[in-house]
Scaffold this motif. Structure first.
Motif, PDB file in Angstrom:
ATOM      1  N   PRO A 107       0.831  -1.208   0.000  1.00  0.00           N
ATOM      2  CA  PRO A 107       0.000   0.000   0.000  1.00  0.00           C
ATOM      3  C   PRO A 107       0.865   1.258   0.000  1.00  0.00           C
ATOM      4  O   PRO A 107       1.854   1.347   0.738  1.00  0.00           O
ATOM      5  CB  PRO A 107      -0.811  -0.127   1.294  1.00  0.00           C
ATOM      6  CG  PRO A 107      -0.816  -1.591   1.602  1.00  0.00           C
ATOM      7  CD  PRO A 107       0.516  -2.104   1.137  1.00  0.00           C
TER       8      PRO A 107
ATOM      9  N   ASP B  24       0.331   4.040   1.216  1.00  0.00           N
ATOM     10  CA  ASP B  24       0.354   4.794   2.472  1.00  0.00           C
ATOM     11  C   ASP B  24       1.394   4.265   3.461  1.00  0.00           C
ATOM     12  O   ASP B  24       1.642   4.879   4.498  1.00  0.00           O
ATOM     13  CB  ASP B  24      -1.038   4.840   3.121  1.00  0.00           C
ATOM     14  CG  ASP B  24      -1.607   3.464   3.445  1.00  0.00           C
ATOM     15  OD1 ASP B  24      -0.847   2.463   3.388  1.00  0.00           O
ATOM     16  OD2 ASP B  24      -2.801   3.366   3.748  1.00  0.00           O
ATOM     17  N   ARG B  25       2.034   3.132   3.143  1.00  0.00           N
ATOM     18  CA  ARG B  25       3.108   2.621   3.990  1.00  0.00           C
ATOM     19  C   ARG B  25       4.476   3.163   3.560  1.00  0.00           C
ATOM     20  O   ARG B  25       5.459   3.015   4.295  1.00  0.00           O
ATOM     21  CB  ARG B  25       3.138   1.096   3.949  1.00  0.00           C
ATOM     22  CG  ARG B  25       1.850   0.418   4.429  1.00  0.00           C
ATOM     23  CD  ARG B  25       2.025  -1.082   4.488  1.00  0.00           C
ATOM     24  NE  ARG B  25       2.940  -1.475   5.557  1.00  0.00           N
ATOM     25  CZ  ARG B  25       3.531  -2.665   5.611  1.00  0.00           C
ATOM     26  NH1 ARG B  25       3.319  -3.565   4.659  1.00  0.00           N
ATOM     27  NH2 ARG B  25       4.337  -2.960   6.607  1.00  0.00           N
TER      28      ARG B  25
ATOM     29  N   ARG C 179       5.757   6.139   3.232  1.00  0.00           N
ATOM     30  CA  ARG C 179       6.393   7.201   4.011  1.00  0.00           C
ATOM     31  C   ARG C 179       7.245   6.610   5.133  1.00  0.00           C
ATOM     32  O   ARG C 179       8.402   7.032   5.344  1.00  0.00           O
ATOM     33  CB  ARG C 179       5.343   8.149   4.583  1.00  0.00           C
ATOM     34  CG  ARG C 179       5.944   9.288   5.397  1.00  0.00           C
ATOM     35  CD  ARG C 179       4.876  10.265   5.858  1.00  0.00           C
ATOM     36  NE  ARG C 179       5.469  11.331   6.664  1.00  0.00           N
ATOM     37  CZ  ARG C 179       4.776  12.345   7.173  1.00  0.00           C
ATOM     38  NH1 ARG C 179       3.467  12.445   6.946  1.00  0.00           N
ATOM     39  NH2 ARG C 179       5.386  13.252   7.899  1.00  0.00           N
TER      40      ARG C 179
ATOM     41  N   ASP D 186      -3.079   3.478  -5.608  1.00  0.00           N
ATOM     42  CA  ASP D 186      -2.776   3.514  -4.175  1.00  0.00           C
ATOM     43  C   ASP D 186      -1.789   2.419  -3.778  1.00  0.00           C
ATOM     44  O   ASP D 186      -1.690   2.052  -2.609  1.00  0.00           O
ATOM     45  CB  ASP D 186      -4.064   3.386  -3.354  1.00  0.00           C
ATOM     46  CG  ASP D 186      -4.847   2.119  -3.689  1.00  0.00           C
ATOM     47  OD1 ASP D 186      -4.513   1.450  -4.690  1.00  0.00           O
ATOM     48  OD2 ASP D 186      -5.778   1.796  -2.936  1.00  0.00           O
TER      49      ASP D 186
END
Length: 274
Positions: free
Chosen positions: A151, A153-154, A156, A180
């Motif tokens: 994902p 969002d991981r 960062r 995403d």
């Protein structure tokens, strides 16, 4: 002390899974296994562990789901960055002396540790001479590791860890963003052998220069931990390196004398030459 019915049921379930499917969880830390089995029972709506055992034995489609409960798939890239910095600064100079290298990522889960090491070895100019062996007992985890998709969002957190580990490149150089998801470059796994392997029952991989098996031993009882430590010693070349998790130790292993501390604070050991 009299065992509870629930504890007896758990032992019978573990015995049944081993005898029928040859997955051996009998020497995993019992408190952790019990917690995970109770989570599975609750999610599936079984009234007892015995009822769940019957379903597992008579419906093979349930087994992969059970494996997802019993095996830990939580990790992150460059987890504990100081470990990877120690590999980079203290282990890599020794690895450079070999014309070819073998690295075993034992219990690779969904592949975060593998890609971390692959990127590190690429940055240090060792990728072309290294073959990685990524193993796990969970087929779905191995498929995720082979895919190298996480994902977005991981990323960062992965990026922060990579920078703290002393990375020479930008992590973004190694993946492509796709909606995403982050898809890691296939070159990172071109020299990787993915294999189903059980630390409980299977034999050693030979002639490894580095074994990285982090946050796996904590889920084993003392007897199984001893077996696995001996397995790693048998797998390593003389002077090879073993990295384990920050909460793990070889100190109380029956085979601790096979290793010497190399970077004690990062739980990196070296196989003795004798």
């Amino acid at each position: 002390m009299v065992e509870s019915i629930e504890d007896i049921e758990i032992q019978l379930l573990l015995d049944a899974v081993y005898r029928h499917y040859h997955y051996d969880f009998r020497h995993y830390a019992r408190a952790s296994i019990k917690r995970r089995l109770l989570q599975a029972r609750a999610q599936w709506g079984f009234e007892s562990i015995s009822e769940m055992q019957s379903a597992v034995l008579h419906d093979e489609t349930i087994l992969p789901q059970l494996l997802n409960f019993l095996t830990v798939q939580v990790s992150e890239m460059f987890r504990d960055p100081s470990y990877f910095r120690a590999l980079r600064e203290k282990v890599v100079p020794h690895l450079r002396t070999y014309p070819s290298l073998k690295v075993w990522v034992a219990g690779c889960s969904n592949g975060e540790e593998l890609y971390s090491l692959s990127i590190l070895f690429a940055e240090e100019g060792l990728a072309d001479r290294t073959i990685f062996y990524a193993t796990d007992i969970n087929p779905s985890a191995l498929r995720a590791a082979q895919a190298g998709v996480y994902p977005l969002d991981r990323i960062r957190l992965f990026t922060e860890n990579h920078q703290l580990s002393g990375g020479h490149t930008s992590l973004s150089d190694h993946y492509t963003a796709n909606y995403d998801l982050a898809v890691f470059d296939k070159t990172l796994r071109e020299r990787t052998v993915f294999s189903d392997h059980s630390l409980v029952t299977d034999a050693a991989f030979g002639e490894m220069h580095l074994v990285s098996c982090r946050n796996v031993l904590i889920y084993f009882d003392n007897e199984l931990q001893d077996r696995v430590v001996k397995l790693f010693s048998d797998s390593l070349v003389r002077g090879g390196f073993l990295g384990i998790g920050s909460k793990e130790s070889l100190r109380f292993s029956a085979h601790a004398d096979l290793f010497s501390d190399f970077v004690r604070e990062e739980k990196i050991y070296r196989r003795k030459s004798r």
